[in-house]
Design a protein around this motif. Structure first.
Motif, PDB file in Angstrom:
ATOM      1  N   THR A  86       0.935   5.444   0.268  1.00  7.43           N
ATOM      2  CA  THR A  86       0.207   6.651   0.644  1.00  7.43           C
ATOM      3  C   THR A  86       0.915   7.867   0.050  1.00  7.43           C
ATOM      4  O   THR A  86       2.036   7.765  -0.424  1.00  7.43           O
ATOM      5  N   ASN A  87       0.243   9.022   0.072  1.00  8.60           N
ATOM      6  CA  ASN A  87       0.770  10.267  -0.513  1.00  8.60           C
ATOM      7  C   ASN A  87       1.051  10.105  -2.003  1.00  8.60           C
ATOM      8  O   ASN A  87       1.987  10.681  -2.555  1.00  8.60           O
ATOM      9  N   THR A  99       0.849  -1.195   0.000  1.00 11.31           N
ATOM     10  CA  THR A  99       0.000   0.000   0.000  1.00 11.31           C
ATOM     11  C   THR A  99       0.885   1.245   0.000  1.00 11.31           C
ATOM     12  O   THR A  99       1.800   1.363   0.812  1.00 11.31           O
ATOM     13  N   ARG A 103      -1.922  12.194  -8.050  1.00 11.43           N
ATOM     14  CA  ARG A 103      -3.067  11.836  -8.892  1.00 11.43           C
ATOM     15  C   ARG A 103      -2.801  12.310 -10.318  1.00 11.43           C
ATOM     16  O   ARG A 103      -3.113  13.436 -10.680  1.00 11.43           O
ATOM     17  N   GLN A 114       4.930   5.576   2.534  1.00 11.68           N
ATOM     18  CA  GLN A 114       4.552   6.924   2.092  1.00 11.68           C
ATOM     19  C   GLN A 114       5.501   7.402   1.002  1.00 11.68           C
ATOM     20  O   GLN A 114       6.722   7.421   1.193  1.00 11.68           O
ATOM     21  N   LEU A 137      -7.620   4.614  -3.482  1.00 14.19           N
ATOM     22  CA  LEU A 137      -8.467   4.941  -2.341  1.00 14.19           C
ATOM     23  C   LEU A 137      -8.210   6.383  -1.908  1.00 14.19           C
ATOM     24  O   LEU A 137      -7.224   6.995  -2.308  1.00 14.19           O
ATOM     25  N   GLN A 138      -9.104   6.917  -1.086  1.00 19.18           N
ATOM     26  CA  GLN A 138      -8.963   8.271  -0.526  1.00 19.18           C
ATOM     27  C   GLN A 138      -8.657   9.290  -1.627  1.00 19.18           C
ATOM     28  O   GLN A 138      -7.648   9.993  -1.583  1.00 19.18           O
ATOM     29  N   ASP A 139      -9.526   9.339  -2.607  1.00 24.38           N
ATOM     30  CA  ASP A 139      -9.399  10.289  -3.720  1.00 24.38           C
ATOM     31  C   ASP A 139      -8.084  10.106  -4.486  1.00 24.38           C
ATOM     32  O   ASP A 139      -7.504  11.051  -5.004  1.00 24.38           O
ATOM     33  N   GLN A 160      -5.135   9.218  -3.373  1.00 26.04           N
ATOM     34  CA  GLN A 160      -3.882   9.449  -2.662  1.00 26.04           C
ATOM     35  C   GLN A 160      -3.346   8.203  -1.962  1.00 26.04           C
ATOM     36  O   GLN A 160      -2.237   8.220  -1.430  1.00 26.04           O
ATOM     37  N   VAL A 161      -4.137   7.132  -1.980  1.00 25.72           N
ATOM     38  CA  VAL A 161      -3.692   5.834  -1.466  1.00 25.72           C
ATOM     39  C   VAL A 161      -3.874   4.802  -2.573  1.00 25.72           C
ATOM     40  O   VAL A 161      -4.937   4.728  -3.196  1.00 25.72           O
TER      41      VAL A 161
END
Length: 422
Positions: free
Chosen positions: A42-43, A40, A46, A230, A67-69, A71-72
């Motif tokens: 993060t940060n 996974t 897009r 991240q 996920l999360q718009d 960002q994940v």
């Protein structure tokens, strides 16, 4: 086809959030192929390039969810169905070749199209091939595809690259994590994106040392496990937006910025008369006293001046006091933005890999055309400092490397809008 309309509007002030690094994320995503367990990120930025890599991994049978718009990015390669990366996807983005090392290491075979379908020498896949062959791979070029196999598995080796290629370093390091024995990679690239990749691989159970130096040592392990990581701050987006107040005047704070990511770039900005300081949230850039001074630039591998900031730096030098010389040593034919800047009144002479820029007091708005990702944003920066309106066409390049350009620049007072094409 969309275009961007920019109107020169004076100094910029405020804050701009900096996204995760495109080049880091595109390297981290193929790392999922090394393990059956989930990875996974993060940060994540897009961007359209991220969607292209997602499509490539899904074509191999990996599960990839945003996920999360966006960002994940959650990925799993527990049940891959293919080890072939088709031309239809690979041709869209050079970073697609980074599936070669992971597939070869985990499955002992891979078939990967050459980027753009051209011969090895035309795009430097030869460095990738040489490194993987040093680990025992057998690689053959047939019909525009690299057919790679390692029936007995990859084996650790000492290998020195002829050039410190970022992509080749990444491919070889990922492959070596599952090789038998120890691999020592000499003349390795030192970019922050490679350090970020190694940190992620280490979380997955890899045994690696020396990242950030020219010698990386990898002790192969039997398997890697899942992890959450991240994505590092995008140093190219950071440098790009640092140039906005430098070229327009004003004071802008870049949220998430770190001096260590752009130290050689900061040296040039400060030599030009631009103030850069660290804050609790990132970096603050200010230019308040007249025109900047001309400075010379030579692009070099990290920690030198980044080739991906050369076009944007040229835009700044177009309005500097004096004459600057920009020498491009990383990529050929990377001055395609120069003719477009001259349409705005810039004085630029290009001879081979060198551009001489004589600064003018004021650029003038004009219709211009983006030729590539970094050129497109350099024209937007020039438009911010120009008198009147500048229309930048073919801005689909922008979507590959910058998220929400209009929103971020509007947030600090720029007069900019995206015009939808038919």
């Amino acid at each position: 086809m969309d275009s961007i309309l920019v109107t020169g509007n004076g100094p910029l002030n405020g804050q701009i959030p900096i996204a995760g690094a495109k080049n880091a994320c595109l390297t981290l995503m193929p790392a999922t192929l090394l393990s059956e367990e989930p990875l996974t990120l993060t940060n994540a930025p897009r961007l359209s390039d991220i969607k292209t890599m997602t499509a490539l991994l899904q074509s191999l049978g990996a599960e990839v969810s945003a996920l999360q718009d966006g960002q994940v990015i959650a990925m799993s390669s527990h049940d891959l169905t293919s080890q072939t990366a088709d031309y239809d996807i690979v041709r869209k983005m050079r970073a697609s070749n980074l599936v070669l090392g992971p597939l070869l290491a985990r499955f002992g075979q891979a078939v990967v199209s050459l980027p753009g379908g051209c011969a090895i020498g035309a795009r430097p896949m030869d460095l990738h091939v040489e490194g993987l062959e040093a680990l025992g791979a057998e690689i053959e070029l047939k019909d525009g595809y690299l057919h790679a196999k390692a029936p007995g598995g990859l084996k650790g080796a000492v290998h020195e690259m002829r050039f410190a290629s970022v992509g080749a370093t990444e491919n070889i390091v990922m492959a070596a994590t599952l090789a038998k024995g120890t691999t020592v990679l000499k003349n390795a690239a030192r970019e922050p994106e490679i350090v970020d990749l190694v940190e992620c691989l280490r979380k997955m159970g890899a045994q690696i040392s020396g990242e950030g130096t020219s010698t990386i040592e990898i002790q192969g392990v039997d398997c890697l496990h899942g992890a959450t990581h991240q994505v590092v701050t995008d140093r190219i987006e950071l440098g790009t937006y640092m140039l906005a107040p430098a070229i327009c005047g004003g004071e802008v704070e870049l949220l998430g910025g770190r001096m260590s990511l752009v130290s050689s770039f900061v040296e040039k900005l400060e030599a030009a008369g631009v103030s850069v300081s660290e804050t609790e949230k990132g970096l603050k850039v200010a230019r308040k006293n007249g025109r900047v001074r001309a400075v010379d630039v030579v692009t070099e591998p990290f920690p030198g001046f980044p080739t991906d900031l050369q076009a944007q730096m040229m835009a700044l030098m177009c309005t500097a006091e004096g004459t600057s010389v920009l020498e491009e040593r990383i990529f050929e034919n990377r001055f395609m933005h120069a003719p477009e800047l001259t349409r705005m009144g810039a004085q630029i002479e290009v001879h081979g890999g060198t551009a001489t820029v004589t600064g003018v007091e004021q650029l003038k708005g004009a219709p211009v055309m983006a030729t590539d990702l970094r050129a497109s944003v350099s024209l937007i920066l020039a438009g911010l400092a120009a008198e009147g309106e500048t229309t930048v066409s073919r801005v689909y390049h922008l979507d590959r490397g910058y998220e929400h350009v209009v929103r971020k620049l509007e947030g600090v007072g720029a007069k900019i809008e995206r015009i939808k094409g038919e």
